[in-house]
Design a protein around this motif. Structure first.
Motif, PDB file in Angstrom:
ATOM      1  N   ALA A 360       0.828  -1.200   0.000  1.00  0.00           N
ATOM      2  CA  ALA A 360       0.000   0.000   0.000  1.00  0.00           C
ATOM      3  C   ALA A 360       0.865   1.253   0.000  1.00  0.00           C
ATOM      4  CB  ALA A 360      -0.927  -0.002   1.210  1.00  0.00           C
ATOM      5  N   ALA A 361       1.943   1.227   0.786  1.00  0.00           N
ATOM      6  CA  ALA A 361       2.811   2.399   0.904  1.00  0.00           C
ATOM      7  C   ALA A 361       3.739   2.547  -0.298  1.00  0.00           C
ATOM      8  CB  ALA A 361       3.634   2.300   2.187  1.00  0.00           C
ATOM      9  N   LEU A 362       4.158   1.425  -0.860  1.00  0.00           N
ATOM     10  CA  LEU A 362       5.121   1.425  -1.962  1.00  0.00           C
ATOM     11  C   LEU A 362       4.548   0.612  -3.124  1.00  0.00           C
ATOM     12  CD1 LEU A 362       8.274   0.642   0.221  1.00  0.00           C
ATOM     13  CD2 LEU A 362       7.460   2.903  -0.509  1.00  0.00           C
ATOM     14  N   PRO A 363       3.591   1.176  -3.870  1.00  0.00           N
ATOM     15  CA  PRO A 363       2.887   0.428  -4.915  1.00  0.00           C
ATOM     16  C   PRO A 363       3.774  -0.034  -6.060  1.00  0.00           C
ATOM     17  CG  PRO A 363       2.320   2.765  -4.981  1.00  0.00           C
ATOM     18  CD  PRO A 363       3.080   2.550  -3.721  1.00  0.00           C
ATOM     19  N   PHE A 364       4.991   0.482  -6.134  1.00  0.00           N
ATOM     20  CA  PHE A 364       5.910   0.027  -7.189  1.00  0.00           C
ATOM     21  C   PHE A 364       6.583  -1.298  -6.830  1.00  0.00           C
ATOM     22  CE2 PHE A 364       8.003   3.210  -4.493  1.00  0.00           C
ATOM     23  CZ  PHE A 364       9.054   2.473  -3.972  1.00  0.00           C
ATOM     24  N   MET A 365       6.393  -1.785  -5.596  1.00  0.00           N
ATOM     25  CA  MET A 365       6.986  -3.058  -5.193  1.00  0.00           C
ATOM     26  C   MET A 365       6.179  -4.224  -5.769  1.00  0.00           C
ATOM     27  SD  MET A 365       9.744  -2.407  -3.459  1.00  0.00           S
ATOM     28  CE  MET A 365      10.081  -4.068  -2.855  1.00  0.00           C
ATOM     29  N   LYS A 366       6.884  -5.203  -6.301  1.00  0.00           N
ATOM     30  CA  LYS A 366       6.246  -6.416  -6.839  1.00  0.00           C
ATOM     31  C   LYS A 366       6.335  -7.568  -5.847  1.00  0.00           C
ATOM     32  CE  LYS A 366       6.660  -9.775 -10.629  1.00  0.00           C
ATOM     33  NZ  LYS A 366       7.439 -10.158 -11.825  1.00  0.00           N
ATOM     34  N   GLU A 367       7.496  -7.722  -5.210  1.00  0.00           N
ATOM     35  CA  GLU A 367       7.716  -8.772  -4.223  1.00  0.00           C
ATOM     36  C   GLU A 367       8.403  -8.155  -3.008  1.00  0.00           C
ATOM     37  OE1 GLU A 367       6.763 -11.856  -4.428  1.00  0.00           O
ATOM     38  OE2 GLU A 367       6.242 -12.046  -6.559  1.00  0.00           O
ATOM     39  N   PHE A 368       8.055  -8.676  -1.836  1.00  0.00           N
ATOM     40  CA  PHE A 368       8.728  -8.241  -0.618  1.00  0.00           C
ATOM     41  C   PHE A 368       8.863  -9.444   0.300  1.00  0.00           C
ATOM     42  CE2 PHE A 368       8.871  -6.660   3.738  1.00  0.00           C
ATOM     43  CZ  PHE A 368       9.898  -5.730   3.646  1.00  0.00           C
ATOM     44  N   ARG A 369      10.114  -9.735   0.724  1.00  0.00           N
ATOM     45  CA  ARG A 369      10.369 -10.961   1.469  1.00  0.00           C
ATOM     46  C   ARG A 369      10.886 -10.734   2.889  1.00  0.00           C
ATOM     47  NH1 ARG A 369      10.747 -15.397  -2.026  1.00  0.00           N
ATOM     48  NH2 ARG A 369       9.098 -15.105  -3.586  1.00  0.00           N
ATOM     49  N   GLY A 370      11.073  -9.498   3.307  1.00  0.00           N
ATOM     50  CA  GLY A 370      11.517  -9.323   4.685  1.00  0.00           C
ATOM     51  C   GLY A 370      12.235  -8.022   4.954  1.00  0.00           C
ATOM     52  N   TYR A 371      12.365  -7.740   6.254  1.00  0.00           N
ATOM     53  CA  TYR A 371      13.072  -6.548   6.732  1.00  0.00           C
ATOM     54  C   TYR A 371      14.474  -6.956   7.198  1.00  0.00           C
ATOM     55  CZ  TYR A 371       8.205  -4.945   7.284  1.00  0.00           C
ATOM     56  OH  TYR A 371       6.886  -4.630   7.087  1.00  0.00           O
ATOM     57  N   PRO A 372      15.490  -6.161   6.863  1.00  0.00           N
ATOM     58  CA  PRO A 372      15.424  -4.991   6.000  1.00  0.00           C
ATOM     59  C   PRO A 372      15.488  -5.384   4.529  1.00  0.00           C
ATOM     60  CG  PRO A 372      17.667  -5.283   6.770  1.00  0.00           C
ATOM     61  CD  PRO A 372      16.844  -6.353   7.435  1.00  0.00           C
ATOM     62  N   THR A 373      14.856  -4.583   3.689  1.00  0.00           N
ATOM     63  CA  THR A 373      15.035  -4.655   2.240  1.00  0.00           C
ATOM     64  C   THR A 373      15.488  -3.277   1.795  1.00  0.00           C
ATOM     65  OG1 THR A 373      13.495  -6.459   1.765  1.00  0.00           O
ATOM     66  CG2 THR A 373      13.860  -4.856   0.026  1.00  0.00           C
ATOM     67  N   THR A 374      16.539  -3.242   0.999  1.00  0.00           N
ATOM     68  CA  THR A 374      17.172  -1.972   0.659  1.00  0.00           C
ATOM     69  C   THR A 374      17.122  -1.733  -0.840  1.00  0.00           C
ATOM     70  OG1 THR A 374      18.667  -2.305   2.530  1.00  0.00           O
ATOM     71  CG2 THR A 374      19.265  -0.605   0.954  1.00  0.00           C
ATOM     72  N   LEU A 375      16.663  -0.526  -1.209  1.00  0.00           N
ATOM     73  CA  LEU A 375      16.615  -0.110  -2.611  1.00  0.00           C
ATOM     74  C   LEU A 375      17.751   0.867  -2.875  1.00  0.00           C
ATOM     75  CD1 LEU A 375      12.777   0.717  -2.866  1.00  0.00           C
ATOM     76  CD2 LEU A 375      13.895  -1.524  -2.998  1.00  0.00           C
ATOM     77  N   TYR A 376      18.506   0.604  -3.912  1.00  0.00           N
ATOM     78  CA  TYR A 376      19.601   1.489  -4.304  1.00  0.00           C
ATOM     79  C   TYR A 376      19.164   2.257  -5.545  1.00  0.00           C
ATOM     80  CZ  TYR A 376      22.528  -1.067  -1.004  1.00  0.00           C
ATOM     81  OH  TYR A 376      23.055  -1.619   0.144  1.00  0.00           O
ATOM     82  N   LEU A 377      19.048   3.587  -5.411  1.00  0.00           N
ATOM     83  CA  LEU A 377      18.552   4.433  -6.492  1.00  0.00           C
ATOM     84  C   LEU A 377      19.689   5.258  -7.082  1.00  0.00           C
ATOM     85  CD1 LEU A 377      15.346   5.919  -4.762  1.00  0.00           C
ATOM     86  CD2 LEU A 377      15.693   3.635  -5.719  1.00  0.00           C
ATOM     87  N   ASP A 378      19.671   5.408  -8.408  1.00  0.00           N
ATOM     88  CA  ASP A 378      20.650   6.286  -9.048  1.00  0.00           C
ATOM     89  C   ASP A 378      20.226   7.735  -8.891  1.00  0.00           C
ATOM     90  OD1 ASP A 378      18.684   6.796 -10.972  1.00  0.00           O
ATOM     91  OD2 ASP A 378      19.546   5.414 -12.440  1.00  0.00           O
ATOM     92  N   ARG A 379      20.954   8.634  -9.510  1.00  0.00           N
ATOM     93  CA  ARG A 379      20.663  10.065  -9.341  1.00  0.00           C
ATOM     94  C   ARG A 379      19.349  10.483  -9.994  1.00  0.00           C
ATOM     95  NH1 ARG A 379      24.951  13.278  -7.434  1.00  0.00           N
ATOM     96  NH2 ARG A 379      26.938  12.164  -7.203  1.00  0.00           N
ATOM     97  N   ASN A 380      18.792   9.621 -10.847  1.00  0.00           N
ATOM     98  CA  ASN A 380      17.476   9.879 -11.451  1.00  0.00           C
ATOM     99  C   ASN A 380      16.357   9.162 -10.691  1.00  0.00           C
ATOM    100  OD1 ASN A 380      18.494  11.453 -13.659  1.00  0.00           O
ATOM    101  ND2 ASN A 380      19.217   9.539 -14.575  1.00  0.00           N
ATOM    102  N   HIS A 381      16.725   8.572  -9.568  1.00  0.00           N
ATOM    103  CA  HIS A 381      15.795   7.872  -8.677  1.00  0.00           C
ATOM    104  C   HIS A 381      15.133   6.657  -9.333  1.00  0.00           C
ATOM    105  CE1 HIS A 381      15.427  11.726  -6.012  1.00  0.00           C
ATOM    106  NE2 HIS A 381      16.660  11.234  -6.067  1.00  0.00           N
ATOM    107  N   LYS A 382      15.912   6.012 -10.195  1.00  0.00           N
ATOM    108  CA  LYS A 382      15.507   4.716 -10.722  1.00  0.00           C
ATOM    109  C   LYS A 382      16.165   3.622  -9.886  1.00  0.00           C
ATOM    110  CE  LYS A 382      14.752   6.203 -15.489  1.00  0.00           C
ATOM    111  NZ  LYS A 382      15.115   5.998 -16.920  1.00  0.00           N
TER     112      LYS A 382
END
Length: 415
Positions: A360-382
């Motif tokens: 609900a909070a992060l609708p761009f997520m397809k799968e989530f398997r546990g905490y912590p999960t870390t997203l690494y974004l480039d300077r264009n936030h991809k």
């Protein structure tokens, strides 16, 4: 209402355990202590032992240091009231509330306050005792040092794999279990005859592992107890080549996800968006976490260090905290977590812990398997990489490799 209930519980405990005279008794014996948590009231053998030391400075400041293998967990949040002692564990919200039976004996309760669970179990402690597991001095039938492929809940529909790594010296045993969400941090115990015993009490984890060494050299009849409602069976076979699933393939964003954005509330009750000017043109690490999560704590300690180094070079870090439904209660918990870890990057309240809240909070997520999960974004936030879990310093070489990999990837992102 939650705050009021908590105050009433604390007040009731004070009334129950404080002496009528009101004089505080802070003459505990200094030195080594052995504590025991009675984590399963239905199983008398489920005693979780741990070691700690108690000292008091010339100025009257008390300190307790809990030892789990190479880890030292220190707290000076200690209150004496009448004939009672109240010990607040660091970083997390767990507490020990006990009656001082004598200068070398304590008896009371250990209180656990999770994101959605609250419970307590018995606690007692005795001074002058150094042995973690008592009567653990039989000649070991096997040196179990090495890597073990471990099956939890074997034969059940919810069976899953973890990996045990142990180091044994005589009877003394240390190690940890690696999991898809990280590790069980610092475990310490003994091998005595055919009995394998490990435990940990660090302010969030209260873990007891037991198993029997079989004639074939496997670990059988294993039991893991983590609390009143957490009890699992396990068995293990030695396998130096055992591996866990790829941490970069556990959680994922939806295909063709471009620049991402979100808006949540910070600890000053202000709305913060990834699209804010502060983050524009910056590489960003988004940490999906919780202040109740021990592996998140280990990750935050590392990120706090890396942030100081790489912020001037164009890196930002945002911790998205999934906690309880109550914002104010969650805020207090997050503030304590951040303050004690001296983390200078941004932490936002993202909602209640749980898989539905994540999507609900992060609708761009397809799968989530546990905490912590870390997203690494480039300077264009991809999103350039999604990594689930964190192997902390209790895993030794695995932590060092992960740390080096993270540093290398940050260098690539900020370029």
């Amino acid at each position: 209402m939650k705050i009021l209930s908590y105050l009433l519980i604390t007040f009731s405990f004070l009334v129950l355990f404080s002496s009528c005279s009101g004089e505080k008794n802070d003459n505990l014996k200094q030195g080594e202590w052995r504590g025991v948590l009675l984590i399963d009231k239905n199983d008398e053998s489920a005693e979780l032992p741990f070691n700690f030391s108690y000292t008091k400075s010339d100025g009257g400041k008390s300190e307790i240091i809990i030892t789990n293998a190479d880890e030292k967990v220190s707290t000076n949040e200690i209150i004496f009231s009448g004939d009672s002692i109240f010990i607040k564990m660091p970083v997390f919200k767990d507490e020990i509330r006990a009656k001082i039976m004598s200068e070398d004996s304590l008896s009371g309760q250990y209180y656990h306050f999770g994101s959605r669970s609250q419970y307590s179990f018995g606690f007692n402690a005795s001074a002058g005792k150094k042995q973690r597991f008592t009567n653990a001095d039989k000649t070991p039938s096997l040196d179990i040092s090495g890597r073990w492929e471990t099956t939890v809940q074997p034969g059940d529909s919810d069976e899953y794999k973890i990996i045990g790594e142990f180091l044994q010296s005589g009877n003394h045993l240390t190690g940890t279990f690696l999991t898809t969400s990280g590790d069980y941090r610092y475990l310490e115990g003994a091998v005595s005859g055919n009995d394998v015993m490990l435990s940990c009490a660090d302010g969030s984890h209260t873990l007891l592992f037991k198993a029997i060494i079989s004639a074939e050299g496997t670990l059988e009849n294993g039991v893991l107890i983590g609390g009143p409602t957490w009890r699992e069976k396990w068995r293990a076979v030695r396998n130096e080549k055992a591996v866990l699933p790829d941490p970069e393939k556990q959680s994922a964003v939806k295909e063709n996800t471009g620049e991402i954005n979100f808006t949540f509330t910070d600890l000053n009750n202000k709305k913060v968006s990834l699209s804010d000017e502060k983050y524009k043109g910056k590489a960003v690490i988004v940490q999906i976490m919780g202040s109740w999560c021990p592996n998140c704590m280990d990750e935050t300690k590392l990120f706090a260090q890396l942030f100081e180094t790489y912020k001037p070079k164009g890196l930002e870090i945002i911790g998205l905290c999934f906690e309880s439904k109550d914002f104010e209660e969650s805020k207090t918990r997050i503030e304590r977590f951040v303050r004690q870890l001296n983390a200078k990057y941004d932490f936002l309240y993202a909602g209640e812990v749980g898989i539905n809240s994540i999507f609900a909070a992060l609708p761009f997520m397809k799968e989530f398997r546990g905490y912590p999960t870390t997203l690494y974004l480039d300077r264009n936030h991809k999103v350039r990489k999604v990594f689930t879990g964190f192997s902390g310093p209790g895993t030794g070489k695995h932590y060092e490799k992960l740390k080096n990999d993270i540093v290398q990837y940050i260098e690539e992102l900020i370029k």
